[in-house]
Write a protein that holds these residues in place. Structure first.
Motif, PDB file in Angstrom:
ATOM      1  N   GLY A  24      -4.606  14.849   7.244  1.00 45.10           N
ATOM      2  CA  GLY A  24      -4.938  14.202   8.509  1.00 45.10           C
ATOM      3  C   GLY A  24      -5.180  12.714   8.347  1.00 45.10           C
ATOM      4  O   GLY A  24      -4.721  11.899   9.154  1.00 45.10           O
ATOM      5  N   MET A  25      -5.898  12.331   7.301  1.00 47.74           N
ATOM      6  CA  MET A  25      -6.166  10.916   7.066  1.00 47.74           C
ATOM      7  C   MET A  25      -4.894  10.171   6.665  1.00 47.74           C
ATOM      8  O   MET A  25      -4.644   9.046   7.111  1.00 47.74           O
ATOM      9  CB  MET A  25      -7.226  10.755   5.974  1.00 47.74           C
ATOM     10  N   SER A  26      -4.059  10.793   5.838  1.00 45.02           N
ATOM     11  CA  SER A  26      -2.834  10.141   5.371  1.00 45.02           C
ATOM     12  C   SER A  26      -1.878   9.845   6.521  1.00 45.02           C
ATOM     13  O   SER A  26      -1.067   8.903   6.437  1.00 45.02           O
ATOM     14  CB  SER A  26      -2.136  11.022   4.333  1.00 45.02           C
ATOM     15  N   GLU A  27      -1.963  10.614   7.578  1.00 43.77           N
ATOM     16  CA  GLU A  27      -1.086  10.389   8.734  1.00 43.77           C
ATOM     17  C   GLU A  27      -1.341   9.045   9.410  1.00 43.77           C
ATOM     18  O   GLU A  27      -0.497   8.562  10.162  1.00 43.77           O
ATOM     19  CB  GLU A  27      -1.277  11.506   9.760  1.00 43.77           C
ATOM     20  N   HIS A  28      -2.507   8.447   9.141  1.00 42.18           N
ATOM     21  CA  HIS A  28      -2.841   7.183   9.791  1.00 42.18           C
ATOM     22  C   HIS A  28      -2.300   5.966   9.036  1.00 42.18           C
ATOM     23  O   HIS A  28      -2.454   4.832   9.511  1.00 42.18           O
ATOM     24  CB  HIS A  28      -4.358   7.054   9.940  1.00 42.18           C
ATOM     25  N   VAL A  29      -1.664   6.189   7.886  1.00 45.72           N
ATOM     26  CA  VAL A  29      -1.131   5.064   7.117  1.00 45.72           C
ATOM     27  C   VAL A  29      -0.082   4.280   7.912  1.00 45.72           C
ATOM     28  O   VAL A  29      -0.168   3.049   8.009  1.00 45.72           O
ATOM     29  CB  VAL A  29      -0.561   5.542   5.762  1.00 45.72           C
ATOM     30  N   PRO A  30       0.944   4.930   8.503  1.00 52.90           N
ATOM     31  CA  PRO A  30       1.962   4.147   9.238  1.00 52.90           C
ATOM     32  C   PRO A  30       1.389   3.347  10.400  1.00 52.90           C
ATOM     33  O   PRO A  30       1.747   2.173  10.585  1.00 52.90           O
ATOM     34  CB  PRO A  30       2.934   5.230   9.740  1.00 52.90           C
ATOM     35  N   ALA A  72       5.796  -4.670   1.197  1.00 51.75           N
ATOM     36  CA  ALA A  72       5.590  -3.496   0.338  1.00 51.75           C
ATOM     37  C   ALA A  72       4.182  -3.494  -0.243  1.00 51.75           C
ATOM     38  O   ALA A  72       3.523  -2.450  -0.324  1.00 51.75           O
ATOM     39  CB  ALA A  72       6.629  -3.478  -0.783  1.00 51.75           C
ATOM     40  N   GLY A  73       3.710  -4.688  -0.623  1.00 52.94           N
ATOM     41  CA  GLY A  73       2.352  -4.799  -1.153  1.00 52.94           C
ATOM     42  C   GLY A  73       1.300  -4.471  -0.114  1.00 52.94           C
ATOM     43  O   GLY A  73       0.302  -3.800  -0.408  1.00 52.94           O
ATOM     44  N   ALA A  74       1.530  -4.932   1.131  1.00 51.95           N
ATOM     45  CA  ALA A  74       0.580  -4.647   2.204  1.00 51.95           C
ATOM     46  C   ALA A  74       0.510  -3.151   2.488  1.00 51.95           C
ATOM     47  O   ALA A  74      -0.567  -2.595   2.692  1.00 51.95           O
ATOM     48  CB  ALA A  74       0.984  -5.407   3.462  1.00 51.95           C
ATOM     49  N   ARG A  75       1.667  -2.501   2.499  1.00 52.04           N
ATOM     50  CA  ARG A  75       1.666  -1.056   2.763  1.00 52.04           C
ATOM     51  C   ARG A  75       0.982  -0.294   1.625  1.00 52.04           C
ATOM     52  O   ARG A  75       0.243   0.659   1.866  1.00 52.04           O
ATOM     53  CB  ARG A  75       3.093  -0.531   2.936  1.00 52.04           C
ATOM     54  N   GLN A  76       1.220  -0.738   0.400  1.00 51.66           N
ATOM     55  CA  GLN A  76       0.573  -0.083  -0.739  1.00 51.66           C
ATOM     56  C   GLN A  76      -0.936  -0.263  -0.680  1.00 51.66           C
ATOM     57  O   GLN A  76      -1.694   0.639  -1.067  1.00 51.66           O
ATOM     58  CB  GLN A  76       1.127  -0.645  -2.048  1.00 51.66           C
ATOM     59  N   MET A  77      -1.370  -1.425  -0.194  1.00 56.24           N
ATOM     60  CA  MET A  77      -2.802  -1.655  -0.038  1.00 56.24           C
ATOM     61  C   MET A  77      -3.406  -0.667   0.956  1.00 56.24           C
ATOM     62  O   MET A  77      -4.490  -0.128   0.735  1.00 56.24           O
ATOM     63  CB  MET A  77      -3.042  -3.087   0.440  1.00 56.24           C
ATOM     64  N   VAL A  78      -2.688  -0.417   2.062  1.00 54.54           N
ATOM     65  CA  VAL A  78      -3.161   0.540   3.065  1.00 54.54           C
ATOM     66  C   VAL A  78      -3.239   1.940   2.465  1.00 54.54           C
ATOM     67  O   VAL A  78      -4.225   2.665   2.648  1.00 54.54           O
ATOM     68  CB  VAL A  78      -2.237   0.534   4.298  1.00 54.54           C
ATOM     69  N   HIS A  80      -3.637   2.717  -0.641  1.00 54.88           N
ATOM     70  CA  HIS A  80      -4.755   2.721  -1.590  1.00 54.88           C
ATOM     71  C   HIS A  80      -6.088   2.878  -0.868  1.00 54.88           C
ATOM     72  O   HIS A  80      -6.963   3.645  -1.314  1.00 54.88           O
ATOM     73  CB  HIS A  80      -4.757   1.431  -2.405  1.00 54.88           C
ATOM     74  N   MET A  81      -6.260   2.161   0.249  1.00 57.24           N
ATOM     75  CA  MET A  81      -7.513   2.244   1.003  1.00 57.24           C
ATOM     76  C   MET A  81      -7.765   3.666   1.521  1.00 57.24           C
ATOM     77  O   MET A  81      -8.873   4.188   1.409  1.00 57.24           O
ATOM     78  CB  MET A  81      -7.479   1.260   2.173  1.00 57.24           C
ATOM     79  N   PHE A  82      -6.717   4.290   2.059  1.00 56.34           N
ATOM     80  CA  PHE A  82      -6.874   5.643   2.573  1.00 56.34           C
ATOM     81  C   PHE A  82      -7.097   6.643   1.448  1.00 56.34           C
ATOM     82  O   PHE A  82      -7.933   7.557   1.574  1.00 56.34           O
ATOM     83  CB  PHE A  82      -5.661   6.042   3.415  1.00 56.34           C
ATOM     84  N   ASN A  83      -6.381   6.492   0.343  1.00 55.43           N
ATOM     85  CA  ASN A  83      -6.577   7.396  -0.792  1.00 55.43           C
ATOM     86  C   ASN A  83      -7.989   7.281  -1.356  1.00 55.43           C
ATOM     87  O   ASN A  83      -8.612   8.284  -1.748  1.00 55.43           O
ATOM     88  CB  ASN A  83      -5.559   7.099  -1.887  1.00 55.43           C
ATOM     89  N   TRP A 202     -10.962  -7.069   3.515  1.00 58.28           N
ATOM     90  CA  TRP A 202      -9.625  -6.752   3.978  1.00 58.28           C
ATOM     91  C   TRP A 202      -9.626  -6.220   5.395  1.00 58.28           C
ATOM     92  O   TRP A 202      -8.717  -6.508   6.185  1.00 58.28           O
ATOM     93  CB  TRP A 202      -8.958  -5.759   3.033  1.00 58.28           C
ATOM     94  N   THR A 203     -10.616  -5.428   5.744  1.00 59.32           N
ATOM     95  CA  THR A 203     -10.652  -4.871   7.097  1.00 59.32           C
ATOM     96  C   THR A 203     -10.939  -5.954   8.130  1.00 59.32           C
ATOM     97  O   THR A 203     -10.475  -5.868   9.267  1.00 59.32           O
ATOM     98  CB  THR A 203     -11.709  -3.759   7.193  1.00 59.32           C
ATOM     99  N   LYS A 204     -11.693  -6.985   7.746  1.00 59.98           N
ATOM    100  CA  LYS A 204     -11.915  -8.107   8.654  1.00 59.98           C
ATOM    101  C   LYS A 204     -10.621  -8.867   8.899  1.00 59.98           C
ATOM    102  O   LYS A 204     -10.311  -9.252  10.027  1.00 59.98           O
ATOM    103  CB  LYS A 204     -12.980  -9.052   8.088  1.00 59.98           C
ATOM    104  N   ILE A 205      -9.861  -9.097   7.839  1.00 59.67           N
ATOM    105  CA  ILE A 205      -8.584  -9.778   7.976  1.00 59.67           C
ATOM    106  C   ILE A 205      -7.641  -8.981   8.882  1.00 59.67           C
ATOM    107  O   ILE A 205      -6.912  -9.536   9.700  1.00 59.67           O
ATOM    108  CB  ILE A 205      -7.942 -10.001   6.592  1.00 59.67           C
TER     109      ILE A 205
END
Length: 224
Positions: A24-30, A72-78, A80-83, A202-205
């Motif tokens: 459920g949490m991983s679905e929020h990555v996109p 690609a780096g930005a998506r990987q950061m997201v 990582h945050m969810f994981n 990062w969340t503020k940015i």
């Protein structure tokens, strides 16, 4: 909704509950990644990078590659945050659900079961900041079982539990990217009462906003 039973959590549900939560949490990555791309700071960085490399290299290839790597780096950061959040949750309250929720006063954890298979979860605990309120947490339903009224039934279960114990309201927190959840809660009578940006760099940015919802309940009895 057919063949759906809402029951209290049992210890043998532990792994499937963690699995439902993680998926459920991983679905929020996109949707989170899309949210980042819409933010002015992100667009400015991408544009400045492209223009600077374009001017210095006189080539389309290098700026395109650079922007692609940044995306690609930005998506990987997201990811990582969810994981990291999933891992932290599985090591904290979801590590021993019975101890965290079932053995504590005015707390509970339920699962939705379809033909013997756990397909949804929800729990509640006393809210730490709002006196007289319980907090709805860990709401999740398997994707293939959505649209069957399971989430609504789980919401009603928490509301009934809260009302039976004499609390004034249910509080919950969701994020700006969880639009389906927002629609569900508003349909169930929840009112948005507060928005706040998660106080991390990062969340503020990203302007990643947390929304607080409240469902006021008609009290039929006083709390024990």
């Amino acid at each position: 909704m057919t063949n759906i039973q809402i029951r209290k959590y049992r210890d043998e549900d532990a792994e499937i509950v963690k699995e439902i939560f993680a998926f459920g949490m991983s679905e929020h990555v996109p949707s989170t990644f899309t949210h980042i791309l819409k933010q002015p700071p992100t667009q400015m960085v991408l544009m400045c990078t492209f223009c600077a490399l374009m001017a210095s290299s006189k080539s389309f290839l290098l700026p395109i590659l650079a922007v692609t790597l940044l995306l690609a780096g930005a998506r990987q950061m997201v990811v990582h945050m969810f994981n990291k959040y999933i891992e932290t949750s599985c090591k904290s309250d979801l590590h021993n659900i019975s101890e965290t929720y079932l053995k504590q006063k005015d707390s509970c954890f339920w699962v939705a079961e379809s033909d013997g298979r756990v397909v949804g979860t929800v729990c509640c605990v006393p809210n730490e900041t709002a006196a007289g309120c319980l907090e709805l947490k860990r709401m999740s339903v398997r994707r293939s079982y959505r649209g069957m009224g399971i989430a609504k039934a789980l919401c009603r279960t928490v509301a009934d539990f809260t009302r039976d114990r004499g609390y004034a309201a249910v509080i919950l927190y969701t994020s700006v990217v969880q639009t389906d959840a927002q629609k569900l809660y508003e349909h169930m009578g929840y009112k948005k009462i507060r928005e706040s940006v998660v106080p991390e760099f990062w969340t503020k940015i990203m302007s990643f906003t947390v929304l607080e919802y409240r469902l006021d309940l008609q009290q039929d009895r006083k709390r024990d």
